[in-house]
Enzyme design. Structure first.
Site, short mmCIF file in Angstrom:
data_model
loop_
_atom_site.label_atom_id
_atom_site.label_comp_id
_atom_site.label_asym_id
_atom_site.label_seq_id
_atom_site.Cartn_x
_atom_site.Cartn_y
_atom_site.Cartn_z
CG ASN A 205 -1.78 1.20 1.36
OD1 ASN A 205 -1.90 1.97 0.39
ND2 ASN A 205 -2.40 1.40 2.52
CD1 TRP A 206 3.62 1.06 -2.90
CD2 TRP A 206 3.68 2.29 -4.77
NE1 TRP A 206 4.40 0.40 -3.80
CE2 TRP A 206 4.47 1.14 -4.97
CE3 TRP A 206 3.57 3.21 -5.82
CZ2 TRP A 206 5.14 0.88 -6.16
CZ3 TRP A 206 4.24 2.95 -7.02
CH2 TRP A 206 5.02 1.80 -7.18
CG HIS B 231 -6.07 2.01 4.85
ND1 HIS B 231 -5.68 3.03 5.69
CD2 HIS B 231 -5.05 1.12 4.83
CE1 HIS B 231 -4.46 2.76 6.14
NE2 HIS B 231 -4.06 1.61 5.63
CD GLU C 272 -3.83 -2.26 7.42
OE1 GLU C 272 -2.65 -2.38 7.09
OE2 GLU C 272 -4.54 -1.31 7.06
N GLY D 74 2.71 -0.98 4.43
CA GLY D 74 2.68 0.44 4.06
C GLY D 74 4.07 0.96 3.78
#
Ligand code: PGA
Length: 261
Positions: A12-13, A100, A170, A239
């Site tokens: 996940n950029w 997210h 997460e 990330g």
């Protein structure tokens, strides 16, 4: 090819890197790493604007797939700033992160996230549904919260679509932190078990067997293997470490079954 035995590593950029030039560099390093690592399926989720160019470099049989970081639940219309599934599909996007915590923090509700998951599936995209608590209290209230986040999605999905889910747990308190602040593998094991229990209770083992449960939050090369092996998850959502192809390759290696020479 993606098999259930492959460990899934999702990069996940977020809103990085600043230029397409950097994006190309990270992408090629990541692709090279994935090509020599066996038993790992890598999904790169860059910012939307980089997708067309990266899609052009995507190899058909390659070890890397492309994902979006979000998706509109709508098909088209007056939704300023949003991007629809139909706009993404020509760019070989096959996955999408949804719900997210950084988007939930902007106001996305469980119900809104559920609409997005339903839309992704309707359009043939594989949704990576993010769930996670902001903080932990001794009374275990975070377990109820995770259940609520999942149930909101179950309510909108048909039973036949349930196996298409990937769930990324997460804990928000671990996101963006250093390796030592990631969740412990023992805590993760309990949560992964709990998520699987919810799935099995509601849909049975056969329907939910192939659903991957991932972990995300301060994943680095040094903790990746322990989190997967001892945490009992099927992959990782990475990330900041995913912006460094060397680091991401080390993560792939750490969780891979076997390395090619
Ligand atoms: P991190 O982010 O690896 O930088 O903690 C994970 C995420 O937010 O998906």
């Amino acid at each position: 090819m993606d098999t259930m035995h492959d460990v899934l590593v999702v990069a996940n950029w977020k809103m990085n890197p600043p230029t397409i030039r950097d994006a190309r560099r990270i992408w090629s390093g990541t692709s090279r790493g994935a090509a020599v690592t066996r038993g790992v399926r890598v999904v790169v989720c860059p910012p939307y604007l980089f997708l067309p160019e990266l899609a052009a470099e995507l190899k058909k049989s390659g070890a890397v797939a492309l994902g979006a970081q979000d998706l509109s639940p709508e098909e088209a219309g007056a939704y300023t700033g949003q991007v629809s599934a139909s706009m993404l599909l020509p760019y070989k996007v096959t996955w999408t992160i949804l719900g997210h915590s950084e988007r939930r923090a902007l106001g996305e509700t469980d119900e809104f996230v559920a609409l997005k998951v339903r839309q992704a599936i309707a359009k043939g995209l594989s949704p990576i549904l993010c769930v996670g608590e902001r903080e932990r209290s001794d009374d275990g209230a975070f377990y109820t919260l995770i259940r609520t986040q999942l149930e909101a999605v179950f309510t909108l999905l048909k039973r036949k679509d349930i196996p298409k889910l990937t769930i990324a747990y997460e804990p928000v308190w671990a996101i963006g932190k250093g390796a030592t602040e990631a969740m412990s593998a023992a805590q993760l094991y309990e949560m992964a078990l709990y998520i699987r229990k919810i799935l099995i209770e509601r849909y049975g083992r056969t329907t939910t067997n192939d659903i991957r449960v991932l972990y995300g939050g301060a994943v680095k090369a040094e903790n990746a293997r322990t989190l997967v092996r001892e945490g009992g998850v099927d992959g990782l959502l990475v990330g900041s470490a995913s912006l460094d192809p060397k680091q991401l390759t080390a993560i792939m290696r750490a969780v891979s079954v076997q390395l090619k020479s």
